[in-house]
Motif scaffolding. Sequence first.
Motif, PDB file in Angstrom:
ATOM      1  N   ARG A 144       0.647  -0.805   0.383  1.00 22.99           N
ATOM      2  CA  ARG A 144       0.117   0.294  -0.010  1.00 22.99           C
ATOM      3  C   ARG A 144       1.368   1.496  -0.141  1.00 22.99           C
ATOM      4  O   ARG A 144       2.036   0.964   0.789  1.00 22.99           O
ATOM      5  N   ALA A 145       0.238   2.346  -0.978  1.00 19.89           N
ATOM      6  CA  ALA A 145       1.282   3.479  -0.461  1.00 19.89           C
ATOM      7  C   ALA A 145       1.305   4.005   0.502  1.00 19.89           C
ATOM      8  O   ALA A 145      -0.220   4.013   0.862  1.00 19.89           O
ATOM      9  N   TYR A 146       2.330   4.532   0.712  1.00 21.75           N
ATOM     10  CA  TYR A 146       1.757   5.282   2.027  1.00 21.75           C
ATOM     11  C   TYR A 146       0.589   6.699   2.638  1.00 21.75           C
ATOM     12  O   TYR A 146       1.201   7.402   2.057  1.00 21.75           O
ATOM     13  N   ALA A 147       0.205   6.407   3.013  1.00 21.73           N
ATOM     14  CA  ALA A 147      -1.070   7.126   3.725  1.00 21.73           C
ATOM     15  C   ALA A 147      -1.677   7.929   2.251  1.00 21.73           C
ATOM     16  O   ALA A 147      -1.541   9.214   1.847  1.00 21.73           O
ATOM     17  N   ASP A 148      -2.243   7.039   1.092  1.00 21.41           N
ATOM     18  CA  ASP A 148      -2.370   7.402   0.123  1.00 21.41           C
ATOM     19  C   ASP A 148      -3.061   6.475  -0.257  1.00 21.41           C
ATOM     20  O   ASP A 148      -2.959   5.934  -1.086  1.00 21.41           O
ATOM     21  N   PRO A 149      -4.919   6.255   0.631  1.00 25.72           N
ATOM     22  CA  PRO A 149      -5.478   5.093  -0.121  1.00 25.72           C
ATOM     23  C   PRO A 149      -5.622   5.299  -1.036  1.00 25.72           C
ATOM     24  O   PRO A 149      -6.422   4.117  -1.555  1.00 25.72           O
ATOM     25  N   MET A 150      -5.769   5.811  -1.790  1.00 26.64           N
ATOM     26  CA  MET A 150      -5.782   6.363  -3.352  1.00 26.64           C
ATOM     27  C   MET A 150      -5.967   5.479  -3.968  1.00 26.64           C
ATOM     28  O   MET A 150      -6.364   5.238  -5.357  1.00 26.64           O
ATOM     29  N   ARG A 151      -4.986   5.497  -4.064  1.00 31.62           N
ATOM     30  CA  ARG A 151      -4.107   4.646  -4.594  1.00 31.62           C
ATOM     31  C   ARG A 151      -3.569   2.836  -4.941  1.00 31.62           C
ATOM     32  O   ARG A 151      -3.284   1.826  -4.944  1.00 31.62           O
ATOM     33  N   MET A 152      -4.945   2.613  -3.577  1.00 30.54           N
ATOM     34  CA  MET A 152      -5.099   1.358  -3.599  1.00 30.54           C
ATOM     35  C   MET A 152      -5.739   0.997  -4.635  1.00 30.54           C
ATOM     36  O   MET A 152      -6.581   1.069  -4.986  1.00 30.54           O
ATOM     37  N   LYS A 153      -5.396  -0.999  -5.125  1.00 27.22           N
ATOM     38  CA  LYS A 153      -6.547  -1.125  -5.628  1.00 27.22           C
ATOM     39  C   LYS A 153      -7.310  -1.406  -5.148  1.00 27.22           C
ATOM     40  O   LYS A 153      -7.604  -1.117  -4.386  1.00 27.22           O
ATOM     41  N   PRO A 154      -9.037  -0.873  -6.126  1.00 29.18           N
ATOM     42  CA  PRO A 154      -8.861  -1.327  -8.218  1.00 29.18           C
ATOM     43  C   PRO A 154      -7.836  -0.446  -8.674  1.00 29.18           C
ATOM     44  O   PRO A 154      -8.332  -0.193  -9.518  1.00 29.18           O
ATOM     45  N   ASN A 155      -7.141   0.867  -8.291  1.00 24.24           N
ATOM     46  CA  ASN A 155      -6.652   1.613  -8.310  1.00 24.24           C
ATOM     47  C   ASN A 155      -5.563   0.835  -9.500  1.00 24.24           C
ATOM     48  O   ASN A 155      -5.169  -0.184  -8.985  1.00 24.24           O
ATOM     49  N   PRO A 156      -5.066   0.800 -10.138  1.00 19.36           N
ATOM     50  CA  PRO A 156      -4.423  -0.051 -11.684  1.00 19.36           C
ATOM     51  C   PRO A 156      -2.572   0.613 -11.322  1.00 19.36           C
ATOM     52  O   PRO A 156      -1.978  -1.028 -11.132  1.00 19.36           O
ATOM     53  N   GLU A 157      -2.571   1.424 -10.865  1.00 19.33           N
ATOM     54  CA  GLU A 157      -0.745   1.506 -10.317  1.00 19.33           C
ATOM     55  C   GLU A 157      -0.185   0.448  -9.891  1.00 19.33           C
ATOM     56  O   GLU A 157       1.162   0.343 -10.229  1.00 19.33           O
ATOM     57  N   PRO A 158      -0.438   0.001  -7.904  1.00 18.22           N
ATOM     58  CA  PRO A 158       0.528  -1.078  -7.493  1.00 18.22           C
ATOM     59  C   PRO A 158       0.468  -2.573  -8.301  1.00 18.22           C
ATOM     60  O   PRO A 158       1.513  -2.371  -8.703  1.00 18.22           O
ATOM     61  N   ILE A 159      -0.629  -2.665  -9.416  1.00 18.35           N
ATOM     62  CA  ILE A 159      -0.569  -3.553 -10.340  1.00 18.35           C
ATOM     63  C   ILE A 159       0.481  -3.409 -11.370  1.00 18.35           C
ATOM     64  O   ILE A 159       1.732  -4.097 -12.405  1.00 18.35           O
ATOM     65  N   LEU A 160       0.461  -2.138 -12.465  1.00 20.83           N
ATOM     66  CA  LEU A 160       1.215  -2.291 -13.024  1.00 20.83           C
ATOM     67  C   LEU A 160       2.856  -1.434 -12.416  1.00 20.83           C
ATOM     68  O   LEU A 160       3.495  -1.791 -13.153  1.00 20.83           O
ATOM     69  N   ARG A 161       2.911  -0.908 -11.458  1.00 18.11           N
ATOM     70  CA  ARG A 161       3.954  -0.963 -10.922  1.00 18.11           C
ATOM     71  C   ARG A 161       4.858  -2.226 -11.186  1.00 18.11           C
ATOM     72  O   ARG A 161       6.504  -2.555 -10.908  1.00 18.11           O
ATOM     73  N   ALA A 162       4.218  -3.093 -10.179  1.00 19.47           N
ATOM     74  CA  ALA A 162       4.865  -4.737 -10.259  1.00 19.47           C
ATOM     75  C   ALA A 162       5.437  -4.983 -12.066  1.00 19.47           C
ATOM     76  O   ALA A 162       6.121  -5.691 -11.846  1.00 19.47           O
ATOM     77  N   THR A 163       4.191  -4.800 -12.781  1.00 16.66           N
ATOM     78  CA  THR A 163       4.677  -5.693 -13.562  1.00 16.66           C
ATOM     79  C   THR A 163       6.181  -4.845 -14.971  1.00 16.66           C
ATOM     80  O   THR A 163       7.115  -5.115 -15.261  1.00 16.66           O
ATOM     81  N   GLN A 164       5.775  -3.399 -14.187  1.00 18.24           N
ATOM     82  CA  GLN A 164       7.500  -2.553 -14.817  1.00 18.24           C
ATOM     83  C   GLN A 164       8.163  -3.069 -13.988  1.00 18.24           C
ATOM     84  O   GLN A 164       9.494  -3.693 -14.450  1.00 18.24           O
ATOM     85  N   LEU A 165       8.214  -3.373 -12.837  1.00 16.03           N
ATOM     86  CA  LEU A 165       9.594  -4.207 -12.281  1.00 16.03           C
ATOM     87  C   LEU A 165      10.191  -4.880 -12.879  1.00 16.03           C
ATOM     88  O   LEU A 165      11.501  -5.262 -12.854  1.00 16.03           O
ATOM     89  N   LEU A 166       9.459  -6.354 -13.020  1.00 16.28           N
ATOM     90  CA  LEU A 166       9.443  -7.259 -13.077  1.00 16.28           C
ATOM     91  C   LEU A 166       9.740  -7.444 -15.064  1.00 16.28           C
ATOM     92  O   LEU A 166      10.402  -8.400 -15.313  1.00 16.28           O
ATOM     93  N   GLY A 167       9.518  -6.057 -15.891  1.00 17.29           N
ATOM     94  CA  GLY A 167       9.972  -5.699 -17.196  1.00 17.29           C
ATOM     95  C   GLY A 167       9.177  -6.645 -18.352  1.00 17.29           C
ATOM     96  O   GLY A 167       9.614  -6.998 -18.647  1.00 17.29           O
ATOM     97  N   ILE A 168       7.452  -7.163 -17.733  1.00 17.18           N
ATOM     98  CA  ILE A 168       6.832  -8.032 -18.422  1.00 17.18           C
ATOM     99  C   ILE A 168       5.773  -7.121 -18.356  1.00 17.18           C
ATOM    100  O   ILE A 168       5.067  -6.228 -18.133  1.00 17.18           O
ATOM    101  N   SER A 169       5.049  -7.371 -19.742  1.00 16.94           N
ATOM    102  CA  SER A 169       3.916  -6.700 -19.773  1.00 16.94           C
ATOM    103  C   SER A 169       2.534  -7.156 -19.571  1.00 16.94           C
ATOM    104  O   SER A 169       2.537  -7.696 -19.320  1.00 16.94           O
TER     105      SER A 169
END
Length: 231
Positions: A144-169
């Motif tokens: 979870r993004a610190y003290a920014d609950p609007m960035r929790m899922k279902p916001n796609p941001e954390p999911i996209l961050r994981a794929t970016q760090l993995l280098g996978i589409s």
Amino acid sequence: MSAVLGRLLAEVDAVLLDFDGPVCSIFAGYPAPKIAAELVVVLQQMSASMPPALTDEQDPLEVLRWAGSTGNQATTQAVEDALCAAELRAVESAAPTRYGREVIVAARQAGLPVAVVSNNSAGAVTAYLARHRLAAYVSPVIGRAYADPMRMKPNPEPILRATQLLGISPARSVLVGDSLSDIEGSRAAGVRSVGYANRPTKADPFRGAGADVVIDSMGQLAEALIANTDS
């Protein structure tokens, strides 16, 4: 269903797991309603003007969401800090999900990297993985993004961050989750999804939200990963 699940797994290059549900029941020994009540006390100490219904809230994440909606950063941080501390305590008595470990190991044996994308804090997830000797199998851990609950899922941001760090589409990734926020976040991110219906009432909503596959046991996923490895 097993054939559909097998085809899906053959089409992805990474497995993303929600934490509370697919991996463990984080609040098994330190119940979520108790933590939610403790967070309400934090709000009261901050002199926050709360709606009466919040005192009956059972989900600590929803208390955090409400705190974030106030726009008061000091209040949101106070609730966030209390929740992070509670989650670290909770993982000490968290109950592993049956076949959750087998899914992680089978995915790695199949050559698929495994990441966790959670609305729980990264510190709690990391502590659980270390406690259960799974840390070497899972990277990255996106919490979870610190003290920014609007960035929790279902916001796609954390999911996209994981794929970016993995280098996978995103299209070559699959997220396994047990809540509608997982399915909705996956769709928004362009990631495939497996709905883990650990209660029968979840299955139809998951299908309605567009889950690619719905399972009722993590064992089904482990078996499909092992079958793909052997084929």
